[in-house]
Design an enzyme around this catalytic site. Structure first.
Site, PDB file in Angstrom:
ATOM      1  N   ASP A 188      -5.729 -25.015  23.371  1.00 51.48           N
ATOM      2  CA  ASP A 188      -4.810 -23.865  23.124  1.00 51.48           C
ATOM      3  C   ASP A 188      -5.414 -22.730  23.634  1.00 51.48           C
ATOM      4  OD1 ASP A 188      -3.393 -22.386  19.801  1.00 51.48           O
ATOM      5  OD2 ASP A 188      -3.109 -22.301  22.041  1.00 51.48           O
ATOM      6  N   SER A 242       4.166  -9.882  34.951  1.00 52.52           N
ATOM      7  CA  SER A 242       4.910 -10.401  35.754  1.00 52.52           C
ATOM      8  C   SER A 242       5.795  -9.377  36.241  1.00 52.52           C
ATOM      9  CB  SER A 242       5.728 -11.641  35.287  1.00 52.52           C
ATOM     10  OG  SER A 242       6.710 -11.803  36.468  1.00 52.52           O
TER      11      SER A 242
HETATM   12  N1  LIG Z   1       2.547 -20.478  16.843  1.00 57.99           N
HETATM   13  C1  LIG Z   1       1.911 -20.608  17.560  1.00 57.99           C
HETATM   14  C2  LIG Z   1       0.937 -21.007  18.635  1.00 57.99           C
HETATM   15  C3  LIG Z   1       0.742 -20.229  19.739  1.00 57.99           C
HETATM   16  N2  LIG Z   1       1.331 -19.138  20.039  1.00 57.99           N
HETATM   17  N3  LIG Z   1      -0.368 -20.761  20.475  1.00 57.99           N
HETATM   18  N4  LIG Z   1      -0.573 -22.081  19.686  1.00 57.99           N
HETATM   19  C4  LIG Z   1      -0.089 -22.208  18.728  1.00 57.99           C
HETATM   20  N5  LIG Z   1      -0.047 -23.195  17.812  1.00 57.99           N
HETATM   21  C5  LIG Z   1      -1.187 -23.982  18.058  1.00 57.99           C
HETATM   22  C6  LIG Z   1      -1.060 -24.925  16.856  1.00 57.99           C
HETATM   23  C7  LIG Z   1      -0.065 -24.529  15.910  1.00 57.99           C
HETATM   24  C8  LIG Z   1       0.656 -23.306  16.507  1.00 57.99           C
END
Ligand SMILES: N#Cc1c(N)n[nH]c1N1CCCC1
Length: 331
Positions: free
Chosen positions: A34, A198
């Site tokens: 993430d 962008s």
């Molecule tokens: N909301 C949200 C979110 C985000 N903007 N980036 N990653 C997220 N999550 C990872 C696991 C749960 C939500």
């Protein structure tokens, strides 16, 4: 040094998971990389059973290389109001043959129901910037920040695909993974995100380029493409059956609508990335419904644009933490 790991999409490409090995002997978990957060946290044996629903649990007591960081804790709340919290261990972590021997592994003691319900997801590898890591009393570095000094090049790349496995590479750029040139844009990491601007967008191959600067983040952890209302309106006005359905929480259209156009977003030097219209049919709104929830939705609830998986899977993306740039290429 370098690493390479396959990522696999879940249904509707809602998230992409990759195998990660933790501890000695190694415990393999499937984690969500993430770039919109900066904690590496995992489901663990510290959780109450009621919070676990099929996930694989990291057991620090079963690892001869784990060291508990006494007095350290973490707690994170995401934009969708999901949350998790727990204790912190130092242990060895390997992703795609790339090993960090002293990584802060955040072992969950509490997770919200959204995480409990997502039985395939054993936790997250946050690859935003460490400035927003939530560990107290002292924030911890991300896996990439720990690995970076030993890498051939201070970059990692995301190659997400629609409905098919893709790849995350660490420390190098695979020139066979993209077409044309990689165009780089500057990143502002002040808020801990991969934030960039962008220059504008275009709706449909025959549309005109709309020069409106869009400030947003490249976020592998968000499923959809969240854009300003003005951009959403310009896009959905071209789809005959589209409408904003408050009951569904966003724009929907007839799944088979042939008028769904491609969407292009500008990067730099005149380059545009094309998102095929097919990526914009995210999922059926309800079982048996003929209407689809749009892959592009308004960012008004968030406050800034999020270039989530719907956009990222149309490109080969270089996250260059050495020079704080994002590289974009077609593929
Ligand atoms: N909301 C949200 C979110 C985000 N903007 N980036 N990653 C997220 N999550 C990872 C696991 C749960 C939500």
């Amino acid at each position: 040094d370098r690493g390479s790991v396959q990522n696999s999409p879940k249904l509707y490409d809602v998230e992409y998971l990759m195998p990660v090995s933790l501890g000695t002997p190694s415990q393999q978990l499937n984690l969500d990389l993430d770039t919109g957060s900066s904690d590496l946290w995992v489901f663990s044996t510290l959780l109450k059973e009621s919070m676990v629903n099929g996930q694989t649990l990291y057991n620090p007591n079963a690892s001869t290389t784990s060291d508990k960081m006494e007095g350290y804790t973490w707690k994170i709340t995401y934009g969708d109001q999901s949350y998790s919290s727990g204790d912190v261990y130092i242990d060895t972590v390997t992703i795609g043959d790339l090993t960090v021997s002293t990584q802060a592994v955040e072992a969950a003691k509490v997770v919200s129901e959204e995480f409990t319900a997502d039985s395939d997801n054993d936790g997250l590898v946050g690859l935003g910037f460490g400035i927003i890591n939530t560990v107290q009393p002292y924030k911890q570095k991300t896996f990439f920040e720990k690995a970076m000094p030993g890498l051939d090049s201070p970059v990692f790349t995301a190659d997400l695909k629609a409905g098919a496995p893709g790849r995350y590479n660490f420390g190098y750029i695979d020139d066979d993974a993209y077409s044309g040139n990689i165009t780089y844009v500057p990143v502002n990491s002040t808020d801990g995100f991969w934030r960039w601007v962008s220059p504008g967008f275009q709706v449909g191959s025959a549309g005109s380029f709309n020069s409106t600067r869009i400030h947003g983040i490249a976020d592998t952890g968000t499923t959809l493409l969240l854009l300003p209302d003005s951009v959403c309106d310009a896009f959905y006005s071209q789809i005959a059956s589209a409408e904003y359905e408050p009951s569904q929480g966003g724009y929907t259209f007839e799944c088979g609508d042939p008028t769904v156009p491609d969407f292009y977003f500008g990067t730099a030097n005149g380059q545009m990335i094309r998102i095929p219209g097919s990526y914009m049919s995210y999922s059926k709104t309800d079982t048996g419904s003929s209407r689809c929830f749009g892959g592009m939705q308004s960012d008004s609830g968030v406050g800034f644009t999020i270039w989530g998986d719907v956009a990222l899977k149309a490109a080969f993306v270089v996250f260059d933490q050495g020079s704080e740039q994002l590289g974009w290429a077609e593929k």
